[in-house]
Design a protein around this motif. Sequence first.
Motif, PDB file in Angstrom:
ATOM      1  N   LYS A  21       0.808  -1.222   0.000  1.00  0.00           N
ATOM      2  CA  LYS A  21       0.000   0.000   0.000  1.00  0.00           C
ATOM      3  C   LYS A  21       0.843   1.275   0.000  1.00  0.00           C
ATOM      4  CE  LYS A  21      -2.141  -1.135   3.732  1.00  0.00           C
ATOM      5  NZ  LYS A  21      -3.075  -1.118   4.881  1.00  0.00           N
ATOM      6  N   GLU A  76       2.219  -2.069   9.069  1.00  0.00           N
ATOM      7  CA  GLU A  76       0.816  -2.315   8.727  1.00  0.00           C
ATOM      8  C   GLU A  76       0.268  -1.254   7.773  1.00  0.00           C
ATOM      9  OE1 GLU A  76       1.668  -1.841  12.098  1.00  0.00           O
ATOM     10  OE2 GLU A  76       1.902  -3.949  12.609  1.00  0.00           O
ATOM     11  N   GLU A  80      -0.581  -5.348   3.664  1.00  0.00           N
ATOM     12  CA  GLU A  80      -1.866  -5.872   4.148  1.00  0.00           C
ATOM     13  C   GLU A  80      -2.081  -7.279   3.597  1.00  0.00           C
ATOM     14  OE1 GLU A  80      -6.438  -5.091   2.942  1.00  0.00           O
ATOM     15  OE2 GLU A  80      -5.292  -3.323   3.542  1.00  0.00           O
ATOM     16  N   GLN A  82      -4.571 -10.076   2.499  1.00  0.00           N
ATOM     17  CA  GLN A  82      -5.961 -10.251   2.063  1.00  0.00           C
ATOM     18  C   GLN A  82      -6.263 -11.736   1.961  1.00  0.00           C
ATOM     19  OE1 GLN A  82      -6.466  -7.996  -1.539  1.00  0.00           O
ATOM     20  NE2 GLN A  82      -6.771  -6.108  -0.414  1.00  0.00           N
TER      21      GLN A  82
END
Length: 85
Positions: A21, A76, A80, A82
Motif C-alpha cells: 500500500k 501495517e 496488508e 488479504q
Amino acid sequence: MEDLKSIIRYQTQEYGRIVVKLDKVLDERKISRNKLKTLTGVKYDVITRYYRGEQIELVDLNFLAKVCYALDCRIEDLLEYQKPE
C-alpha cells in the motif's frame, strides 16, 4: 495444532495475498516517489515497483524499514494480508 493449514497443494488464490500500500501512503501524505528516494537513498525504480505493487516476489525488509523510518509509519500501513475470497 489442528487448525493449522498446509499450503503445499494450494494455488495463490486459495491462501490469499499480500498487498503493498505504498501508493496510498504516499498519495495521502502528498509525498512523491522522488522525495521518498531522497529521504531513503533507495533507487527510484525500486520505489516505483513497490508503489505500483508490481514485480515483487520477495520483500526487502531493509527497504521497508527505511520507508517506515522516513515516513514515520508502521509496517501495517505499507502491507496488508488479504484472505482468499
